[in-house]
Design a protein around this motif. Structure first.
Motif, PDB file in Angstrom:
ATOM      1  N   VAL A 152     -17.394 -16.148  71.904  1.00 27.32           N
ATOM      2  CA  VAL A 152     -18.058 -14.850  72.002  1.00 27.32           C
ATOM      3  C   VAL A 152     -18.362 -14.331  70.600  1.00 27.32           C
ATOM      4  O   VAL A 152     -17.478 -14.270  69.746  1.00 27.32           O
ATOM      5  N   VAL A 153     -19.630 -14.006  70.380  1.00 22.65           N
ATOM      6  CA  VAL A 153     -20.035 -13.409  69.107  1.00 22.65           C
ATOM      7  C   VAL A 153     -20.197 -11.915  69.339  1.00 22.65           C
ATOM      8  O   VAL A 153     -20.945 -11.493  70.223  1.00 22.65           O
ATOM      9  N   ALA A 154     -19.461 -11.115  68.544  1.00 23.17           N
ATOM     10  CA  ALA A 154     -19.496  -9.660  68.733  1.00 23.17           C
ATOM     11  C   ALA A 154     -20.273  -8.998  67.607  1.00 23.17           C
ATOM     12  O   ALA A 154     -20.106  -9.334  66.436  1.00 23.17           O
ATOM     13  N   LEU A 155     -21.140  -8.068  68.001  1.00 22.43           N
ATOM     14  CA  LEU A 155     -21.876  -7.234  67.047  1.00 22.43           C
ATOM     15  C   LEU A 155     -21.403  -5.807  67.237  1.00 22.43           C
ATOM     16  O   LEU A 155     -21.400  -5.289  68.363  1.00 22.43           O
ATOM     17  N   LEU A 156     -21.021  -5.165  66.146  1.00 19.70           N
ATOM     18  CA  LEU A 156     -20.578  -3.770  66.210  1.00 19.70           C
ATOM     19  C   LEU A 156     -21.705  -2.894  65.675  1.00 19.70           C
ATOM     20  O   LEU A 156     -22.205  -3.132  64.576  1.00 19.70           O
ATOM     21  N   TYR A 157     -22.096  -1.896  66.455  1.00 18.31           N
ATOM     22  CA  TYR A 157     -23.199  -1.011  66.056  1.00 18.31           C
ATOM     23  C   TYR A 157     -22.673   0.285  65.459  1.00 18.31           C
ATOM     24  O   TYR A 157     -21.764   0.907  66.000  1.00 18.31           O
ATOM     25  N   GLN A 158     -23.298   0.693  64.363  1.00 21.61           N
ATOM     26  CA  GLN A 158     -22.996   1.974  63.699  1.00 21.61           C
ATOM     27  C   GLN A 158     -24.030   2.998  64.151  1.00 21.61           C
ATOM     28  O   GLN A 158     -25.160   2.628  64.447  1.00 21.61           O
ATOM     29  N   PRO A 159     -23.677   4.288  64.124  1.00 23.84           N
ATOM     30  CA  PRO A 159     -24.710   5.306  64.395  1.00 23.84           C
ATOM     31  C   PRO A 159     -25.749   5.291  63.272  1.00 23.84           C
ATOM     32  O   PRO A 159     -25.391   5.093  62.111  1.00 23.84           O
ATOM     33  N   GLY A 160     -27.007   5.489  63.626  1.00 18.93           N
ATOM     34  CA  GLY A 160     -28.065   5.476  62.607  1.00 18.93           C
ATOM     35  C   GLY A 160     -29.439   5.368  63.237  1.00 18.93           C
ATOM     36  O   GLY A 160     -29.638   5.785  64.382  1.00 18.93           O
ATOM     37  N   PRO A 161     -30.380   4.774  62.519  1.00 18.76           N
ATOM     38  CA  PRO A 161     -31.734   4.618  63.060  1.00 18.76           C
ATOM     39  C   PRO A 161     -31.738   3.707  64.290  1.00 18.76           C
ATOM     40  O   PRO A 161     -30.828   2.888  64.448  1.00 18.76           O
ATOM     41  N   PRO A 162     -32.736   3.856  65.167  1.00 19.73           N
ATOM     42  CA  PRO A 162     -32.774   3.016  66.369  1.00 19.73           C
ATOM     43  C   PRO A 162     -32.924   1.535  66.040  1.00 19.73           C
ATOM     44  O   PRO A 162     -33.482   1.180  65.020  1.00 19.73           O
ATOM     45  N   ASP A 163     -32.381   0.712  66.916  1.00 20.08           N
ATOM     46  CA  ASP A 163     -32.470  -0.745  66.770  1.00 20.08           C
ATOM     47  C   ASP A 163     -33.619  -1.230  67.650  1.00 20.08           C
ATOM     48  O   ASP A 163     -33.651  -0.940  68.848  1.00 20.08           O
ATOM     49  N   ALA A 164     -34.556  -1.973  67.062  1.00 20.61           N
ATOM     50  CA  ALA A 164     -35.751  -2.400  67.796  1.00 20.61           C
ATOM     51  C   ALA A 164     -35.400  -3.276  68.997  1.00 20.61           C
ATOM     52  O   ALA A 164     -35.988  -3.147  70.073  1.00 20.61           O
ATOM     53  N   ALA A 165     -34.412  -4.158  68.818  1.00 20.98           N
ATOM     54  CA  ALA A 165     -34.042  -5.062  69.911  1.00 20.98           C
ATOM     55  C   ALA A 165     -33.473  -4.274  71.094  1.00 20.98           C
ATOM     56  O   ALA A 165     -33.782  -4.555  72.255  1.00 20.98           O
ATOM     57  N   LEU A 166     -32.664  -3.248  70.794  1.00 17.77           N
ATOM     58  CA  LEU A 166     -32.069  -2.461  71.876  1.00 17.77           C
ATOM     59  C   LEU A 166     -33.114  -1.647  72.633  1.00 17.77           C
ATOM     60  O   LEU A 166     -32.964  -1.384  73.823  1.00 17.77           O
ATOM     61  N   ASN A 167     -34.169  -1.227  71.924  1.00 17.13           N
ATOM     62  CA  ASN A 167     -35.217  -0.433  72.563  1.00 17.13           C
ATOM     63  C   ASN A 167     -35.767  -1.089  73.817  1.00 17.13           C
ATOM     64  O   ASN A 167     -36.016  -0.429  74.822  1.00 17.13           O
ATOM     65  N   VAL A 168     -35.951  -2.404  73.729  1.00 17.93           N
ATOM     66  CA  VAL A 168     -36.502  -3.136  74.870  1.00 17.93           C
ATOM     67  C   VAL A 168     -35.550  -3.065  76.062  1.00 17.93           C
ATOM     68  O   VAL A 168     -35.977  -2.936  77.210  1.00 17.93           O
ATOM     69  N   LEU A 169     -34.245  -3.130  75.767  1.00 17.60           N
ATOM     70  CA  LEU A 169     -33.262  -3.059  76.855  1.00 17.60           C
ATOM     71  C   LEU A 169     -33.202  -1.651  77.429  1.00 17.60           C
ATOM     72  O   LEU A 169     -33.104  -1.465  78.642  1.00 17.60           O
ATOM     73  N   VAL A 170     -33.281  -0.660  76.541  1.00 12.09           N
ATOM     74  CA  VAL A 170     -33.249   0.740  76.980  1.00 12.09           C
ATOM     75  C   VAL A 170     -34.424   1.012  77.918  1.00 12.09           C
ATOM     76  O   VAL A 170     -34.293   1.681  78.944  1.00 12.09           O
ATOM     77  N   LYS A 171     -35.576   0.453  77.579  1.00 16.18           N
ATOM     78  CA  LYS A 171     -36.781   0.648  78.399  1.00 16.18           C
ATOM     79  C   LYS A 171     -36.624   0.030  79.791  1.00 16.18           C
ATOM     80  O   LYS A 171     -37.159   0.529  80.774  1.00 16.18           O
ATOM     81  N   ASN A 172     -35.868  -1.045  79.874  1.00 10.62           N
ATOM     82  CA  ASN A 172     -35.679  -1.753  81.152  1.00 10.62           C
ATOM     83  C   ASN A 172     -34.292  -1.514  81.753  1.00 10.62           C
ATOM     84  O   ASN A 172     -33.837  -2.283  82.602  1.00 10.62           O
ATOM     85  N   MET A 173     -33.624  -0.468  81.288  1.00 13.07           N
ATOM     86  CA  MET A 173     -32.221  -0.238  81.667  1.00 13.07           C
ATOM     87  C   MET A 173     -32.037  -0.077  83.178  1.00 13.07           C
ATOM     88  O   MET A 173     -32.661   0.787  83.796  1.00 13.07           O
ATOM     89  N   PRO A 174     -31.189  -0.911  83.801  1.00 10.96           N
ATOM     90  CA  PRO A 174     -30.864  -0.687  85.218  1.00 10.96           C
ATOM     91  C   PRO A 174     -29.872   0.477  85.308  1.00 10.96           C
ATOM     92  O   PRO A 174     -28.760   0.372  84.795  1.00 10.96           O
ATOM     93  N   MET A 175     -30.284   1.560  85.916  1.00 10.54           N
ATOM     94  CA  MET A 175     -29.527   2.811  85.795  1.00 10.54           C
ATOM     95  C   MET A 175     -28.292   2.916  86.695  1.00 10.54           C
ATOM     96  O   MET A 175     -27.409   3.720  86.435  1.00 10.54           O
TER      97      MET A 175
END
Ligand SMILES: [Zn+2]
Length: 257
Positions: A152-175
């Motif tokens: 398992v490769v873990a990425l830890l996110y800090q608060p800050g500017p939006p992440d372009a890769a996450l935007n795509v997931l946010v747009k398709n987020m299963p609520m």
């Protein structure tokens, strides 16, 4: 007459009544396996008790996540990430996490072995900590080798500017739990990369969800991407509750970098 019929009914029912406790307990077991959660009676401190299969959750000595404090220089080689063309299947709200399933295209090499990317998913707040510090979001990229070992490769996110890769997931987020959205071929191209990662820490750990299986190779990438408040909100809204297992004891493990 009444008595007789009552007796015959009892006789008829007896085998059924005797069966009931067995049926109930088997049924309960199945339910328990499926009904772990992040709070209350089925929360993390009870995972080891709600099903015999989860015994490692309470008896394991190499459990994840951990607080990464002391690390030792083991002159680790860089890890080659070959995520050139990711073929994604869908994005699913499992009720426990938001997960992107991958059909093919992600590969890392570790210990001379190929590990294929199977899925990646998210925890908020983070599960692993660094020097006691928690992060708003953690991504777990789950890879499996041919002989079913996990990395398992873990990425830890800090608060800050939006992440372009996450935007795509946010747009398709299963609520809602159980929701699935299809992802197009181009949707996760932001996660596609072919590069070597040099800065990371490594340790032995486990799945952070039941059955908490050990023998998982953990890689925590040192470079931390950022995400915006509204991106974080989207994950929190879809998950409806924190989905981080508490920190587990490091015990005799050595964390290397
Ligand atoms: Zn995870």
């Amino acid at each position: 007459m009444k008595l007789v019929s009552l007796k015959s009914i009892t006789t008829l029912l007896l085998p059924v009544l005797l069966c009931l406790p067995i049926l109930t307990s088997a049924d309960e077991k199945d339910q328990d396996k499926a009904s772990w959660s992040y709070e209350g009676a089925t929360g993390p401190s009870h995972w080891g008790d709600i099903s015999a299969e989860n015994i490692t959750c309470k008896q394991g000595k190499n459990q994840s996540p951990i607080n990464i404090k002391r690390t030792f220089d083991a002159r680790l080689p860089s890890i080659k990430f070959d995520y050139a063309v990711l073929n994604s299947e869908n994005i699913v709200n499992t009720g426990h996490s938001i997960q992107v399933n991958i059909r093919s295209g992600g590969l890392i090499k570790l210990d001379g072995k190929d590990f294929l990317l199977k899925q990646f998913h998210f925890h908020t707040p983070s599960e692993n900590m660094i020097d006691g510090q928690s992060f708003p979001l953690e991504a777990h990229f789950v890879h499996a080798s041919e002989d079913n070992e996990l990395a398992v490769v873990a990425l830890l996110y800090q608060p800050g500017p939006p992440d372009a890769a996450l935007n795509v997931l946010v747009k398709n987020m299963p609520m809602n739990a159980g929701d699935t959205n299809r992802l197009g071929a181009k949707d996760i191209e932001f996660f596609e990369r072919s590069k070597k990662i040099k800065e990371y820490v490594r340790f032995n750990g486990s799945l952070t969800t039941p059955p908490c299986t050990e023998g998982v190779r953990w890689i925590v990438v040192k470079k931390q991407p950022t995400l915006s408040r509204s991106q974080l909100n989207a994950f929190q809204k879809a998950l409806k509750h924190p989905n981080n297992r508490p920190i587990q004891p490091v015990n005799a493990r050595i964390v290397v970098h």
